[in-house]
Scaffold this active site. Structure first.
Site, PDB file in Angstrom:
ATOM      1  N   TYR A 115       0.869  -1.182   0.000  1.00  0.00           N
ATOM      2  CA  TYR A 115       0.000   0.000   0.000  1.00  0.00           C
ATOM      3  C   TYR A 115       0.907   1.234   0.000  1.00  0.00           C
ATOM      4  O   TYR A 115       1.954   1.238   0.651  1.00  0.00           O
ATOM      5  CB  TYR A 115      -0.877   0.029   1.253  1.00  0.00           C
ATOM      6  CG  TYR A 115      -1.770  -1.176   1.406  1.00  0.00           C
ATOM      7  CD1 TYR A 115      -3.000  -1.243   0.764  1.00  0.00           C
ATOM      8  CD2 TYR A 115      -1.376  -2.263   2.180  1.00  0.00           C
ATOM      9  CE1 TYR A 115      -3.813  -2.360   0.900  1.00  0.00           C
ATOM     10  CE2 TYR A 115      -2.182  -3.382   2.318  1.00  0.00           C
ATOM     11  CZ  TYR A 115      -3.401  -3.425   1.673  1.00  0.00           C
ATOM     12  OH  TYR A 115      -4.199  -4.540   1.800  1.00  0.00           O
ATOM     13  N   CYS A 127      11.035 -16.255  15.719  1.00  0.00           N
ATOM     14  CA  CYS A 127       9.871 -16.107  16.619  1.00  0.00           C
ATOM     15  C   CYS A 127      10.108 -16.946  17.875  1.00  0.00           C
ATOM     16  O   CYS A 127      10.783 -17.973  17.818  1.00  0.00           O
ATOM     17  CB  CYS A 127       8.595 -16.622  15.957  1.00  0.00           C
ATOM     18  SG  CYS A 127       8.170 -15.748  14.451  1.00  0.00           S
ATOM     19  N   CYS A 131       3.829 -20.634  15.128  1.00  0.00           N
ATOM     20  CA  CYS A 131       2.395 -20.953  15.098  1.00  0.00           C
ATOM     21  C   CYS A 131       2.128 -21.840  13.884  1.00  0.00           C
ATOM     22  O   CYS A 131       2.620 -21.559  12.790  1.00  0.00           O
ATOM     23  CB  CYS A 131       1.578 -19.673  14.986  1.00  0.00           C
ATOM     24  SG  CYS A 131       2.169 -18.374  16.081  1.00  0.00           S
ATOM     25  N   CYS A 134       1.054 -20.216  10.468  1.00  0.00           N
ATOM     26  CA  CYS A 134       1.788 -19.014  10.053  1.00  0.00           C
ATOM     27  C   CYS A 134       1.687 -18.733   8.539  1.00  0.00           C
ATOM     28  O   CYS A 134       1.835 -19.631   7.714  1.00  0.00           O
ATOM     29  CB  CYS A 134       3.255 -19.156  10.434  1.00  0.00           C
ATOM     30  SG  CYS A 134       4.207 -17.691  10.010  1.00  0.00           S
ATOM     31  N   ARG A 136       3.669 -16.572   7.030  1.00  0.00           N
ATOM     32  CA  ARG A 136       4.962 -16.186   6.453  1.00  0.00           C
ATOM     33  C   ARG A 136       5.993 -17.304   6.594  1.00  0.00           C
ATOM     34  O   ARG A 136       7.148 -17.058   6.914  1.00  0.00           O
ATOM     35  CB  ARG A 136       5.421 -14.884   7.120  1.00  0.00           C
ATOM     36  CG  ARG A 136       6.251 -14.035   6.195  1.00  0.00           C
ATOM     37  CD  ARG A 136       6.445 -12.629   6.703  1.00  0.00           C
ATOM     38  NE  ARG A 136       5.316 -11.795   6.435  1.00  0.00           N
ATOM     39  CZ  ARG A 136       4.840 -10.875   7.279  1.00  0.00           C
ATOM     40  NH1 ARG A 136       5.410 -10.695   8.445  1.00  0.00           N
ATOM     41  NH2 ARG A 136       3.812 -10.135   6.947  1.00  0.00           N
ATOM     42  N   ASP A 295      -4.959 -17.529   6.207  1.00  0.00           N
ATOM     43  CA  ASP A 295      -4.412 -17.577   4.841  1.00  0.00           C
ATOM     44  C   ASP A 295      -4.119 -19.026   4.443  1.00  0.00           C
ATOM     45  O   ASP A 295      -3.738 -19.833   5.290  1.00  0.00           O
ATOM     46  CB  ASP A 295      -3.110 -16.770   4.766  1.00  0.00           C
ATOM     47  CG  ASP A 295      -3.368 -15.288   5.006  1.00  0.00           C
ATOM     48  OD1 ASP A 295      -4.350 -14.773   4.450  1.00  0.00           O
ATOM     49  OD2 ASP A 295      -2.588 -14.659   5.743  1.00  0.00           O
TER      50      ASP A 295
HETATM   51  S1  SF4 Z   1       2.227 -16.187  13.028  1.00  0.00           S
HETATM   52 FE1  SF4 Z   1       4.230 -16.685  12.095  1.00  0.00          FE
HETATM   53  S2  SF4 Z   1       5.405 -14.762  12.216  1.00  0.00           S
HETATM   54 FE2  SF4 Z   1       3.665 -14.577  13.655  1.00  0.00          FE
HETATM   55  S3  SF4 Z   1       4.470 -15.254  15.638  1.00  0.00           S
HETATM   56 FE3  SF4 Z   1       3.502 -17.026  14.680  1.00  0.00          FE
HETATM   57  S4  SF4 Z   1       5.170 -18.063  13.569  1.00  0.00           S
HETATM   58 FE4  SF4 Z   1       5.890 -16.003  14.057  1.00  0.00          FE
END
Ligand code: SF4
Length: 385
Positions: A115, A127, A131, A134, A136, A295
């Site tokens: 943007y 991190c 997660c 995730c 990314r 996502d």
């Molecule tokens: S969602 Fe992905 S970038 Fe965000 S804290 Fe969890 S592992 Fe790390």
């Protein structure tokens, strides 16, 4: 009546001092199958995921966050975010390594510029926990804790030479895994660029290692104001006494805090769970901001909800949650299409200037447009545009 937040006790043999030291939490992270086996009886699915080795997105957790799932059944919501399952290995419908198309919007190292008025600055790929949903995965967990000097400089040069950028979002990875000194340097360098008005910090550290949020850190961000903290709580059980203290510390020092959650199958895909989370956040002076559709990144199909289900949850919230506590449902259009707001449809008929609505509790009524409305911008406002 005040809301109570549960206290998480240190593991046996660990002193209170060690437990509440964020560096100890980080150093003592659980990273391997054998680390997790000491605290969890792994299911067949979880074991299989660990055995698959390199095909799997990395696994990591602080002892503190692991405690939220210990002694809980295999379908526990926190456990689903924390531990891998064999479902991650199955081919999904739309498995994308880079679901947001960030590689197409990468004009300088560590910069995602989608943007005009804002950009992401990926200041680490590390991190405190990984997660399972995730977005990314193509970037995180590569163990590059801080950008190399030339990459960092090129990223700053890009922001400096792009006057349209009014807002820089520190992201990654998790920026709050960096030291105070590194974060201070980034904020200082950004504040030397006159067109950067807002700094935002996207972080899950208050959820997984809340002891990181010290008075010094909160004070440092305040000295570079305005710095907005974007937390990432997904479930009310993540709001423990320590997490509550962490977010309140940011607020007490004058850093506004917003929360972005992700709707996840079997974790929080029920209006009652979102409501409990949002009300607790608001009580702590944290504004529930976004409720994201998950996502379609690799290995996440089992955690995604359907858009119809997400809309139904948002509709139920409408009737039972104050506007202040309401998160906005949104989806990121794959391949870099940007965010699209998702709103339940309350209009059941539309003809000309007449719309017939059916509210969340089934009451129907018409809204009639006025004959004319003026769309011209008043001349005394043009200076502000
Ligand atoms: S969602 Fe992905 S970038 Fe965000 S804290 Fe969890 S592992 Fe790390």
């Amino acid at each position: 009546m005040s809301i109570q937040f549960p206290r998480i006790e240190p593991w046996p043999g660990i002193s209170q001092e060690e437990w509440t030291n964020w560096k100890w939490q980080s150093k003592s992270a659980l990273v391997s199958r054998s680390d997790f086996e000491k605290h969890f009886e792994l299911s067949a699915s979880e074991s299989q995921a660990f055995e698959s080795g390199a095909e799997l997105f990395r696994v990591r957790s602080t002892p503190y966050y692991a405690s939220l799932a210990m002694g809980r059944p295999q379908d526990d919501p926190i456990r689903k975010i924390l531990l891998p399952s064999s479902d991650e290995l199955s081919p999904g419908l739309q498995q994308m390594l880079d679901p947001l198309g960030e590689r197409q919007n990468n004009p300088a190292p560590r910069i995602i510029h989608r943007y005009d008025d804002r950009c992401l600055f990926l200041v680490t790929d590390f991190c405190s926990m990984y997660c399972r949903y995730c977005t990314r995965k193509h970037f995180t967990a590569q163990d590059q804790v801080f950008p190399a000097k030339d990459e960092y400089q090129q990223a700053l040069d890009y922001i400096r030479s792009t006057p349209k950028i009014a807002e820089v979002i520190l992201s990654g990875g998790d920026p709050l895994t960096l030291s105070d000194q590194k974060l201070e340097k980034i904020c200082y360098d950004l504040r030397q660029i006159p067109h950067v008005e807002i700094i935002r910090v996207g972080t899950r550290v208050p959820v997984v290692n809340p002891f990181r949020v010290t008075n010094e850190l909160a004070k440092m961000f305040r000295s570079h104001k305005p710095v907005y903290i974007m937390t990432h709580f997904n479930h009310p059980r993540e709001l423990t006494e320590s997490a509550a203290e962490a977010v309140e510390r940011f607020v007490d020092y004058g850093n506004p805090v917003f929360n972005q959650m992700v709707l996840l199958n079997g974790v929080n895909n029920h209006a009652a769970v979102v409501r409990a989370l949002s009300r607790r956040l608001l009580y702590l002076r944290v504004k529930p901001y976004y409720m994201h559709q998950c996502d379609p990144s690799e290995g996440t199909d089992h955690l995604r909800t359907s858009i119809d289900q997400s809309l139904e949850i948002q509709k139920q919230l409408w009737g039972s949650l104050s506007g202040l506590a309401m998160p906005n449902l949104s989806v990121d259009i794959p391949e870099g299409g940007g965010k699209a707001g998702l709103t339940p449809n309350f209009i059941i008929e539309h003809k000309g200037g007449r719309r017939r609505f059916c509210g969340w509790d089934g009451i129907e009524a018409d809204y009639l447009d006025p004959h004319e409305s003026n769309l011209e911008v008043p001349s005394d406002l043009t200076d502000w545009l």
